[in-house]
Design an enzyme around this catalytic site. Sequence first.
Site, PDB file in Angstrom:
ATOM      1  N   TYR A  84       8.220   4.612 -10.810  1.00 61.51           N
ATOM      2  CA  TYR A  84       6.896   4.318 -11.025  1.00 61.51           C
ATOM      3  C   TYR A  84       6.068   5.575 -12.195  1.00 61.51           C
ATOM      4  O   TYR A  84       5.548   5.780 -11.961  1.00 61.51           O
ATOM      5  CB  TYR A  84       5.394   5.713  -9.687  1.00 61.51           C
ATOM      6  CG  TYR A  84       6.478   4.676  -8.456  1.00 61.51           C
ATOM      7  CD1 TYR A  84       6.491   3.564  -7.953  1.00 61.51           C
ATOM      8  CD2 TYR A  84       6.203   5.502  -7.146  1.00 61.51           C
ATOM      9  CE1 TYR A  84       7.767   3.581  -6.768  1.00 61.51           C
ATOM     10  CE2 TYR A  84       6.791   4.572  -5.890  1.00 61.51           C
ATOM     11  CZ  TYR A  84       7.657   3.698  -5.847  1.00 61.51           C
ATOM     12  OH  TYR A  84       7.901   2.855  -4.586  1.00 61.51           O
ATOM     13  N   LEU A 117      -0.587  -3.425   5.615  1.00 63.48           N
ATOM     14  CA  LEU A 117      -2.139  -4.206   4.717  1.00 63.48           C
ATOM     15  C   LEU A 117      -1.555  -5.304   3.886  1.00 63.48           C
ATOM     16  O   LEU A 117      -2.953  -6.718   3.928  1.00 63.48           O
ATOM     17  CB  LEU A 117      -2.984  -3.172   4.439  1.00 63.48           C
ATOM     18  CG  LEU A 117      -3.331  -2.221   5.366  1.00 63.48           C
ATOM     19  CD1 LEU A 117      -4.551  -1.604   4.866  1.00 63.48           C
ATOM     20  CD2 LEU A 117      -4.371  -2.573   7.014  1.00 63.48           C
ATOM     21  N   TRP A 126       2.910   4.284  -5.734  1.00 66.51           N
ATOM     22  CA  TRP A 126       3.140   3.022  -6.395  1.00 66.51           C
ATOM     23  C   TRP A 126       1.994   2.937  -7.028  1.00 66.51           C
ATOM     24  O   TRP A 126       2.044   3.123  -8.817  1.00 66.51           O
ATOM     25  CB  TRP A 126       3.340   1.632  -6.034  1.00 66.51           C
ATOM     26  CG  TRP A 126       4.112   0.875  -6.786  1.00 66.51           C
ATOM     27  CD1 TRP A 126       5.207   0.940  -7.948  1.00 66.51           C
ATOM     28  CD2 TRP A 126       3.878  -0.909  -6.494  1.00 66.51           C
ATOM     29  NE1 TRP A 126       4.910  -0.247  -8.808  1.00 66.51           N
ATOM     30  CE2 TRP A 126       4.525  -0.907  -7.934  1.00 66.51           C
ATOM     31  CE3 TRP A 126       3.741  -1.560  -5.737  1.00 66.51           C
ATOM     32  CZ2 TRP A 126       4.985  -2.435  -7.920  1.00 66.51           C
ATOM     33  CZ3 TRP A 126       4.278  -2.536  -5.273  1.00 66.51           C
ATOM     34  CH2 TRP A 126       4.414  -3.609  -6.943  1.00 66.51           C
TER      35      TRP A 126
END
Length: 331
Positions: free
Chosen positions: A61, A219, A25
């Site tokens: 993207y 994360l 992305w």
Amino acid sequence: MSREMLTRQIGRSGIEASAIGLGTWAIGGWMWGGTDEAAAIEAITVSLDEGVTLIDTAPAYGKGLAEEIVGKALKGRRDKAVIATKCGLVWHTQKGNHFFDYDGKPVHRYLGRDAIVYEVEQSLKRLGTDYIDLYITHWQDPTTPIAETMAALEDLKSQGKIRAIGASNTSVAEAEAYVAAGQLDALQEEYSMVKRDIEASLLPVCIRSNVAMLSYSSLALGLLSGTVGPDRVFTGDDQRKDNPRFSQANRVKVAELMEEVGPIAEAHAATKAQVVIAWTLSQPGITFSLCGARNAAQAQENAAAGRIRLREHEVATISKAVERHLVGLDA
């Protein structure tokens, strides 16, 4: 740390891929402040060199840019990669359901047969290949029955243009409709220590129906990287600046969790971020972790997480710490 990259099957497709996937992305540049093509190509090349075979991309993207960069990076090495790309966010037609405007032009969610047939050819061209390993519906289209979408995808599979079918951003009912309509091999959703809602919704569907889960944002935009402390100040257009998940109170709780992750990371000669990714991959129903990288160093760090083998007691220790510190975290 094991020398071997952890690999897993994509549902019932017979396709094996690295448990760590490279998410592209950010490489597309859109919403990420542009892209550096040379660094992006290096990130993909290094990922392959490090044993990461799963490359996840999408036309949305950067309006095809990420796919083009992936295509350039894989020239001469296509057989080393398992490419996942997507369909269903369209700007060549205004059928379906208006979703957002990009550069002042409308983007629709549309999964009718005509668009899928058109989109796959565009993706194949940009990627410089004649087949896509995993073709995923990016966002769901309320105007097209899932059975019609699935029939079009099954046809592409029988033609050899795609090898497996996936869906992203689905409700439980939509996921079950895909399973009922044909062979669904994968779902793709956000999952991390701070976002675990799919454990009670989509993961039971995956486990029951042998559907792989491609999880992303392990994360949580860096919150769980072990490098974003309570004193960090976010400035300018950093998307974390006004994000309640990045409140100082939350970052204090995350810092306390990281204190407990630290000794386990040291035992594996790994970073805290790598251990967080490895913990994610140890959760029931989570098959793959898609990790974004914009340069070689990030790609290398992500790949190393796929060589960590956490012991059962280490997973349990981390899970208990997550329960202790992250329950009641601001969304």
